[in-house]
Design a protein around this motif. Sequence first.
Motif, PDB file in Angstrom:
ATOM      1  N   THR A 141       0.347   5.804  -0.476  1.00  0.00           N
ATOM      2  CA  THR A 141      -0.585   6.960  -0.685  1.00  0.00           C
ATOM      3  C   THR A 141       0.135   8.038  -1.218  1.00  0.00           C
ATOM      4  OG1 THR A 141      -1.482   6.525   1.547  1.00  0.00           O
ATOM      5  CG2 THR A 141      -1.874   8.331   0.956  1.00  0.00           C
ATOM      6  N   GLU A 184      -4.726   9.683  -2.837  1.00  0.00           N
ATOM      7  CA  GLU A 184      -4.818   8.504  -3.428  1.00  0.00           C
ATOM      8  C   GLU A 184      -4.178   7.504  -2.401  1.00  0.00           C
ATOM      9  OE1 GLU A 184      -5.279   8.765  -8.315  1.00  0.00           O
ATOM     10  OE2 GLU A 184      -3.304   8.876  -7.381  1.00  0.00           O
ATOM     11  N   ARG A 185      -5.027   6.567  -2.204  1.00  0.00           N
ATOM     12  CA  ARG A 185      -4.407   5.169  -1.661  1.00  0.00           C
ATOM     13  C   ARG A 185      -4.506   4.041  -2.688  1.00  0.00           C
ATOM     14  NH1 ARG A 185      -7.686   2.943   3.146  1.00  0.00           N
ATOM     15  NH2 ARG A 185      -7.963   1.031   1.763  1.00  0.00           N
ATOM     16  N   ILE A 192      -5.799  -1.845  -7.240  1.00  0.00           N
ATOM     17  CA  ILE A 192      -7.049  -1.085  -6.721  1.00  0.00           C
ATOM     18  C   ILE A 192      -6.650   0.286  -6.251  1.00  0.00           C
ATOM     19  CG2 ILE A 192      -8.521  -1.124  -4.767  1.00  0.00           C
ATOM     20  CD1 ILE A 192      -8.264  -4.042  -4.611  1.00  0.00           C
ATOM     21  N   GLU A 244       0.810  -1.038   0.138  1.00  0.00           N
ATOM     22  CA  GLU A 244      -0.016   0.002   0.033  1.00  0.00           C
ATOM     23  C   GLU A 244       0.841   1.192  -0.107  1.00  0.00           C
ATOM     24  OE1 GLU A 244      -2.914   0.211   3.085  1.00  0.00           O
ATOM     25  OE2 GLU A 244      -3.730  -1.746   2.560  1.00  0.00           O
ATOM     26  N   GLU A 283      -8.043   3.932  -4.787  1.00  0.00           N
ATOM     27  CA  GLU A 283      -9.264   4.633  -4.136  1.00  0.00           C
ATOM     28  C   GLU A 283      -8.931   6.075  -3.859  1.00  0.00           C
ATOM     29  OE1 GLU A 283     -10.334   4.992   0.688  1.00  0.00           O
ATOM     30  OE2 GLU A 283      -9.816   2.876   0.015  1.00  0.00           O
ATOM     31  N   ARG A 284      -9.814   6.855  -4.531  1.00  0.00           N
ATOM     32  CA  ARG A 284      -9.461   8.262  -4.656  1.00  0.00           C
ATOM     33  C   ARG A 284     -10.436   9.093  -3.512  1.00  0.00           C
ATOM     34  NH1 ARG A 284      -8.907   9.706 -10.597  1.00  0.00           N
ATOM     35  NH2 ARG A 284      -7.174   7.926 -11.227  1.00  0.00           N
ATOM     36  N   ARG A 285     -10.067  10.050  -2.896  1.00  0.00           N
ATOM     37  CA  ARG A 285     -10.954  10.973  -2.055  1.00  0.00           C
ATOM     38  C   ARG A 285     -10.856  12.450  -2.362  1.00  0.00           C
ATOM     39  NH1 ARG A 285      -9.322   8.842   4.040  1.00  0.00           N
ATOM     40  NH2 ARG A 285      -9.697   6.555   3.452  1.00  0.00           N
ATOM     41  N   THR A 290      -3.257   0.172  -3.313  1.00  0.00           N
ATOM     42  CA  THR A 290      -3.006  -1.187  -2.884  1.00  0.00           C
ATOM     43  C   THR A 290      -2.310  -1.990  -3.983  1.00  0.00           C
ATOM     44  OG1 THR A 290      -4.375  -0.935  -1.312  1.00  0.00           O
ATOM     45  CG2 THR A 290      -3.825  -3.005  -1.740  1.00  0.00           C
TER      46      THR A 290
END
Length: 102
Positions: free
Chosen positions: A6, A15-16, A28, A4, A30-32, A18
């Motif tokens: 960031t 963005e994290r 994968i 993982e 993951e966006r915030r 993995t």
Amino acid sequence: MPTERTVEHPDGRVERITENDPAAAPVIVERRGGGGLGGVIALIIGLALVLIIGWFLMNMNRNDAIESNAIAGAAESVGGAAENIGDAARDAVPERPAAPAN
């Protein structure tokens, strides 16, 4: 074993990521969202609503004061007219001479 990491972008996005073994599974992401523009716009709209509501309440209060002053002026006028009628009635009746003492 998955790894993982960031990544922080200059615009505030985070963005994290993995990563798994490339042969075992896909990546994968993951966006915030980190933009604060929506909050600023909501604050401006809220402030505008407060100002508009305050303006209406102040006008309503001023209209009530104007109405109260008009009613007080009308009552004073009626009182003056009643006083004039009383004076006219008193002046219309002739004075009676004093009764003789027995």
